[in-house]
Design a protein around this motif. Sequence first.
Motif, PDB file in Angstrom:
ATOM      1  N   LEU A  26       4.741 -11.489 -29.887  1.00  0.00           N
ATOM      2  CA  LEU A  26       3.558 -10.860 -29.288  1.00  0.00           C
ATOM      3  C   LEU A  26       3.118  -9.645 -30.094  1.00  0.00           C
ATOM      4  N   LEU A  27       4.071  -8.805 -30.477  1.00  0.00           N
ATOM      5  CA  LEU A  27       3.733  -7.607 -31.243  1.00  0.00           C
ATOM      6  C   LEU A  27       3.088  -7.954 -32.583  1.00  0.00           C
ATOM      7  N   VAL A  28       3.595  -8.960 -33.241  1.00  0.00           N
ATOM      8  CA  VAL A  28       3.052  -9.361 -34.540  1.00  0.00           C
ATOM      9  C   VAL A  28       1.623  -9.884 -34.388  1.00  0.00           C
ATOM     10  N   ASN A  29       1.357 -10.580 -33.299  1.00  0.00           N
ATOM     11  CA  ASN A  29       0.059 -11.230 -33.121  1.00  0.00           C
ATOM     12  C   ASN A  29      -0.887 -10.475 -32.186  1.00  0.00           C
ATOM     13  N   SER A  30      -0.555  -9.265 -31.796  1.00  0.00           N
ATOM     14  CA  SER A  30      -1.417  -8.547 -30.852  1.00  0.00           C
ATOM     15  C   SER A  30      -2.571  -7.815 -31.519  1.00  0.00           C
ATOM     16  N   ASP A  31      -2.496  -7.566 -32.812  1.00  0.00           N
ATOM     17  CA  ASP A  31      -3.554  -6.818 -33.498  1.00  0.00           C
ATOM     18  C   ASP A  31      -4.884  -7.560 -33.523  1.00  0.00           C
ATOM     19  N   PHE A  32      -4.850  -8.877 -33.561  1.00  0.00           N
ATOM     20  CA  PHE A  32      -6.091  -9.629 -33.628  1.00  0.00           C
ATOM     21  C   PHE A  32      -6.827  -9.648 -32.288  1.00  0.00           C
ATOM     22  N   LEU A  33      -6.178  -9.215 -31.209  1.00  0.00           N
ATOM     23  CA  LEU A  33      -6.823  -9.216 -29.890  1.00  0.00           C
ATOM     24  C   LEU A  33      -7.889  -8.129 -29.751  1.00  0.00           C
ATOM     25  N   ASN A  34      -7.713  -7.009 -30.465  1.00  0.00           N
ATOM     26  CA  ASN A  34      -8.658  -5.891 -30.322  1.00  0.00           C
ATOM     27  C   ASN A  34     -10.100  -6.260 -30.665  1.00  0.00           C
ATOM     28  N   PRO A  35     -10.380  -6.883 -31.814  1.00  0.00           N
ATOM     29  CA  PRO A  35     -11.781  -7.223 -32.109  1.00  0.00           C
ATOM     30  C   PRO A  35     -12.387  -8.190 -31.085  1.00  0.00           C
ATOM     31  N   PHE A  36     -11.578  -9.137 -30.618  1.00  0.00           N
ATOM     32  CA  PHE A  36     -12.068 -10.094 -29.620  1.00  0.00           C
ATOM     33  C   PHE A  36     -12.379  -9.384 -28.308  1.00  0.00           C
ATOM     34  N   ALA A  37     -11.529  -8.440 -27.921  1.00  0.00           N
ATOM     35  CA  ALA A  37     -11.747  -7.694 -26.682  1.00  0.00           C
ATOM     36  C   ALA A  37     -13.004  -6.830 -26.775  1.00  0.00           C
ATOM     37  N   ILE A  38     -13.212  -6.187 -27.922  1.00  0.00           N
ATOM     38  CA  ILE A  38     -14.419  -5.371 -28.112  1.00  0.00           C
ATOM     39  C   ILE A  38     -15.660  -6.254 -28.081  1.00  0.00           C
ATOM     40  N   ASN A  39     -15.555  -7.438 -28.659  1.00  0.00           N
ATOM     41  CA  ASN A  39     -16.674  -8.379 -28.643  1.00  0.00           C
ATOM     42  C   ASN A  39     -17.024  -8.796 -27.214  1.00  0.00           C
ATOM     43  N   THR A  43     -16.197  -7.058 -24.239  1.00  0.00           N
ATOM     44  CA  THR A  43     -16.530  -5.958 -23.336  1.00  0.00           C
ATOM     45  C   THR A  43     -17.628  -5.044 -23.839  1.00  0.00           C
ATOM     46  N   ARG A  44     -17.791  -4.936 -25.149  1.00  0.00           N
ATOM     47  CA  ARG A  44     -18.762  -4.036 -25.776  1.00  0.00           C
ATOM     48  C   ARG A  44     -18.450  -2.563 -25.487  1.00  0.00           C
ATOM     49  N   ASP A  45     -17.174  -2.278 -25.223  1.00  0.00           N
ATOM     50  CA  ASP A  45     -16.744  -0.918 -24.914  1.00  0.00           C
ATOM     51  C   ASP A  45     -15.290  -0.771 -25.358  1.00  0.00           C
ATOM     52  N   LYS A  46     -14.986   0.290 -26.102  1.00  0.00           N
ATOM     53  CA  LYS A  46     -13.638   0.456 -26.647  1.00  0.00           C
ATOM     54  C   LYS A  46     -12.593   0.656 -25.559  1.00  0.00           C
ATOM     55  N   GLU A  47     -12.903   1.477 -24.561  1.00  0.00           N
ATOM     56  CA  GLU A  47     -11.926   1.743 -23.495  1.00  0.00           C
ATOM     57  C   GLU A  47     -11.672   0.491 -22.657  1.00  0.00           C
ATOM     58  N   SER A  48     -12.731  -0.214 -22.331  1.00  0.00           N
ATOM     59  CA  SER A  48     -12.558  -1.465 -21.571  1.00  0.00           C
ATOM     60  C   SER A  48     -11.796  -2.493 -22.399  1.00  0.00           C
ATOM     61  N   ALA A  49     -12.030  -2.484 -23.705  1.00  0.00           N
ATOM     62  CA  ALA A  49     -11.330  -3.405 -24.595  1.00  0.00           C
ATOM     63  C   ALA A  49      -9.834  -3.104 -24.613  1.00  0.00           C
ATOM     64  N   LYS A  50      -9.484  -1.817 -24.644  1.00  0.00           N
ATOM     65  CA  LYS A  50      -8.060  -1.445 -24.610  1.00  0.00           C
ATOM     66  C   LYS A  50      -7.408  -1.922 -23.314  1.00  0.00           C
ATOM     67  N   ASP A  51      -8.118  -1.741 -22.204  1.00  0.00           N
ATOM     68  CA  ASP A  51      -7.590  -2.209 -20.922  1.00  0.00           C
ATOM     69  C   ASP A  51      -7.410  -3.725 -20.913  1.00  0.00           C
TER      70      ASP A  51
END
Length: 166
Positions: free
Chosen positions: A10-23, A25-33
Amino acid sequence: MSTLEFNQLLLVNSDFLNPFAINLTRDKESAKDLVQETLYKAIANREKYINGTNIKAWLYTIMRNIFINDYRKKSKQHVIFDTTPNDFLLDFNQSAISNLAESKLRLKEIQTAVYHLPSIFKEPFLLYFDGYKYHEIAGILSEPLGTIKSRIHFARKLLKKQISRF
């Protein structure tokens, strides 16, 4: 697969989730959540992951489902903004209190209008209102099916004219 191996995967593959989450939610804080919630669900449902399958696709699916479910929940909520300087969120779950006296008067008026219908229309309409099907009413009144349908239609039309303010 052990818990430690799964967590490392999970740790190795979790970095790619951030761009998808931002796409999404369109919000950095919501993407982190959203990323945090996705990783939590992945850990909680570790036994559902089949070893050797594409973990990125599995995590994408979890994230997409969480986003869709949250979107559906938010669309059903009635939240309004208060325009005071503090901008508090107010939950707008208030419902109107119905006036029983008014509804009873309306019901009485409707019953009177039905009572004053010509008997040729009143009988099939009341049977239909009681839940009988068209063909059952035709059998009870010994009339053709088309006649019953048209009489019920005309009864509705007459009632609509008599009770026009509803």
